[in-house]
Design a protein around this motif. Structure first.
Motif, PDB file in Angstrom:
ATOM      1  N   GLU A  35      52.388  51.882 100.482  1.00 55.22           N
ATOM      2  CA  GLU A  35      51.767  49.837 100.014  1.00 55.22           C
ATOM      3  C   GLU A  35      53.569  49.977  99.670  1.00 55.22           C
ATOM      4  OE1 GLU A  35      48.878  49.832  96.008  1.00 55.22           O
ATOM      5  OE2 GLU A  35      47.443  49.639  98.318  1.00 55.22           O
ATOM      6  N   GLU A  36      54.241  50.587  98.928  1.00 53.79           N
ATOM      7  CA  GLU A  36      55.637  50.342  98.641  1.00 53.79           C
ATOM      8  C   GLU A  36      56.364  50.282  99.482  1.00 53.79           C
ATOM      9  OE1 GLU A  36      58.611  51.989  95.127  1.00 53.79           O
ATOM     10  OE2 GLU A  36      56.614  52.657  94.692  1.00 53.79           O
ATOM     11  N   PHE A  37      56.439  51.110 100.597  1.00 57.43           N
ATOM     12  CA  PHE A  37      57.792  51.264 101.292  1.00 57.43           C
ATOM     13  C   PHE A  37      57.645  50.947 103.247  1.00 57.43           C
ATOM     14  CE2 PHE A  37      58.658  54.602  98.473  1.00 57.43           C
ATOM     15  CZ  PHE A  37      59.754  54.905  97.810  1.00 57.43           C
ATOM     16  N   GLY A  38      55.937  50.536 103.207  1.00 53.75           N
ATOM     17  CA  GLY A  38      55.381  49.870 104.146  1.00 53.75           C
ATOM     18  C   GLY A  38      55.274  50.987 105.804  1.00 53.75           C
ATOM     19  N   ILE A  39      54.940  52.803 105.061  1.00 51.47           N
ATOM     20  CA  ILE A  39      55.512  53.402 106.350  1.00 51.47           C
ATOM     21  C   ILE A  39      54.161  53.805 106.645  1.00 51.47           C
ATOM     22  CG2 ILE A  39      57.494  54.105 105.672  1.00 51.47           C
ATOM     23  CD1 ILE A  39      57.053  56.370 103.639  1.00 51.47           C
ATOM     24  N   SER A  40      53.878  54.916 107.488  1.00 53.17           N
ATOM     25  CA  SER A  40      52.665  55.151 107.995  1.00 53.17           C
ATOM     26  C   SER A  40      51.741  56.495 107.391  1.00 53.17           C
ATOM     27  CB  SER A  40      52.575  55.112 109.816  1.00 53.17           C
ATOM     28  OG  SER A  40      52.875  56.998 110.110  1.00 53.17           O
ATOM     29  N   GLN A  41      50.869  56.465 107.319  1.00 60.34           N
ATOM     30  CA  GLN A  41      50.018  58.241 106.846  1.00 60.34           C
ATOM     31  C   GLN A  41      50.908  58.892 107.204  1.00 60.34           C
ATOM     32  OE1 GLN A  41      48.356  60.169 108.257  1.00 60.34           O
ATOM     33  NE2 GLN A  41      48.362  61.653 106.624  1.00 60.34           N
TER      34      GLN A  41
END
Length: 108
Positions: A35-41
């Motif tokens: 959520e904070e950085f917009g990166i994937s799992q």
């Protein structure tokens, strides 16, 4: 990769901050970082792997959950460096405080 290189990355630094109060699940970390950085799992998993491999974090399986914990002793190198820098700046900041106080007295 040393601790300074690891902590230079804002995602890894944030994970360390999230782990500071105590253990967190991989899922909790993935949601918060995603959520904070917009990166994937997979991207979060890669950052967690780096933290594990460099000794800054440990992972423990509990059933189907993986719990991550900060390894504070791994930050000793960073802390020692900060202590050396802090001594340098404390002296200068004290001197600055004295000069600022003198300036205020002269203005009065």
């Amino acid at each position: 990769m040393n601790q300074f290189e690891v902590l230079a990355d804002p995602v890894r630094r944030r994970i360390v901050e999230l782990l500071a109060p105590g253990e967190r699940t991989a899922g909790e970390l993935t949601i918060a970082i995603g959520e904070e950085f917009g990166i994937s799992q997979p991207a979060v998993s890669n950052q967690l792997r780096i933290l594990r491999e460099t000794g800054l974090a440990s992972a423990q399986r509990r059933g189907s959950t993986r719990l991550y914990a900060l390894q504070p002793e791994a930050l000793d190198e960073v802390d020692a460096w900060l202590q050396r820098q802090r001594r340098f700046w404390d002296q200068r900041l004290d001197a600055l405080g004295t000069e600022l106080s003198r300036g205020r007295k002269e203005e009065s």
